[in-house]
Scaffold this active site. Structure first.
Site, short mmCIF file in Angstrom:
data_model
loop_
_atom_site.label_atom_id
_atom_site.label_comp_id
_atom_site.label_asym_id
_atom_site.label_seq_id
_atom_site.Cartn_x
_atom_site.Cartn_y
_atom_site.Cartn_z
N ASP A 57 0.87 -1.18 0.00
CA ASP A 57 0.00 0.00 0.00
C ASP A 57 0.91 1.23 0.00
O ASP A 57 2.13 1.12 -0.18
CB ASP A 57 -1.00 -0.04 1.17
CG ASP A 57 -0.35 0.21 2.53
OD1 ASP A 57 0.90 0.30 2.61
OD2 ASP A 57 -1.09 0.33 3.53
N CYS A 75 2.85 -3.31 4.10
CA CYS A 75 2.01 -2.16 4.47
C CYS A 75 2.71 -1.49 5.65
O CYS A 75 3.91 -1.73 5.88
CB CYS A 75 0.57 -2.57 4.77
SG CYS A 75 0.32 -3.63 6.21
N THR A 92 2.33 -1.79 8.95
CA THR A 92 2.70 -2.74 10.01
C THR A 92 2.96 -4.15 9.49
O THR A 92 3.53 -4.97 10.21
CB THR A 92 1.55 -2.86 11.03
OG1 THR A 92 0.38 -3.29 10.30
CG2 THR A 92 1.27 -1.53 11.72
N HIS A 143 9.66 -23.98 9.02
CA HIS A 143 8.62 -24.68 9.77
C HIS A 143 7.22 -24.51 9.17
O HIS A 143 6.41 -25.43 9.21
CB HIS A 143 8.57 -24.18 11.22
CG HIS A 143 9.79 -24.51 12.00
ND1 HIS A 143 9.89 -24.31 13.37
CD2 HIS A 143 10.99 -25.03 11.62
CE1 HIS A 143 11.09 -24.69 13.79
NE2 HIS A 143 11.79 -25.13 12.74
N HIS A 155 6.79 -30.94 10.29
CA HIS A 155 6.17 -29.66 9.93
C HIS A 155 5.16 -29.82 8.79
O HIS A 155 4.21 -29.07 8.70
CB HIS A 155 7.25 -28.64 9.54
CG HIS A 155 8.22 -28.39 10.65
ND1 HIS A 155 7.82 -27.84 11.86
CD2 HIS A 155 9.54 -28.64 10.76
CE1 HIS A 155 8.88 -27.75 12.65
NE2 HIS A 155 9.93 -28.24 12.02
C1 RB5 Z 1 -2.20 2.62 6.53
O1 RB5 Z 1 -2.25 3.82 7.25
C2 RB5 Z 1 -2.02 1.45 7.49
O2 RB5 Z 1 -3.18 1.24 8.22
C3 RB5 Z 1 -1.62 0.21 6.73
O3 RB5 Z 1 -0.45 0.46 6.01
C4 RB5 Z 1 -1.32 -1.03 7.55
O4 RB5 Z 1 -0.45 -0.77 8.59
C5 RB5 Z 1 -2.47 -1.85 7.95
O5 RB5 Z 1 -2.34 -2.91 8.57
#
Ligand code: RB5
Length: 153
Positions: free
Chosen positions: A8, A65, A67, A98, A133
């Site tokens: 993203d 993304c 996180t 695994h 596994h």
């Molecule tokens: C975008 O702001 C953020 O929510 C996205 O990149 C991600 O971290 C979602 O899990």
């Protein structure tokens, strides 16, 4: 090996960095977007790369993304996808050895670029160990598509 890549807006710059790294290593990839830092919805991008892996067009994918969480949740909705969010090298090694993860997800707001490349390198170069596994990931596959399953005996 050809890699399906997607991110993203939050993961866009890290995706570009990873592309350069893959090019240096001579590893082919397809970039499913996004193409700049304009806000987009991460499930849309994650779905593009994950479904290409699901269809067998790519053996592995890397999806990024902010996180790494949202894209992992999305990708893991697809049958046959084992997406692993890795923030350290040990997890990356285990995700392959695994869990036979076929998609790596990264959090561009969590880890720095250097660590991200180390994780990518391990993800691409670690083989699945199989053995016990194999039985365990088969138990995961058996859960796919089920809604109200009870305890597994
Ligand atoms: C975008 O702001 C953020 O929510 C996205 O990149 C991600 O971290 C979602 O899990």
């Amino acid at each position: 090996m050809k890699i399906a890549l997607a991110s993203d807006h939050a993961g866009f710059l890290l995706k570009e960095h990873i592309k350069k790294y893959l090019e240096e290593k001579g590893i082919k990839y397809r970039d499913f977007g996004t193409d700049d830092e304009t806000p987009v919805d991460y499930p849309d991008l994650a779905l593009k790369a994950a479904s290409a892996v699901q269809k067998g067009e790519f053996k592995k994918g890397i999806i990024i993304c902010g996180t790494g969480i949202g894209v992992a949740i999305t990708a893991n909705k697809l049958k046959g996808i084992r997406a692993a969010l890795c923030c350290d090298t040990f997890s990356a090694r285990c995700a392959r050895a695994h869990n036979d993860a076929n998609i790596l997800t990264l959090g561009a707001r969590i880890i720095d670029r250097e660590l991200a490349l180390e994780i990518v390198d391990i993800f691409l170069n670690t083989a699945f160990e199989g053995g016990r596994h194999h039985r365990r990931i088969e138990k995961i596959s058996n859960l796919e598509g089920k809604n109200n399953f009870g305890p597994i005996d």
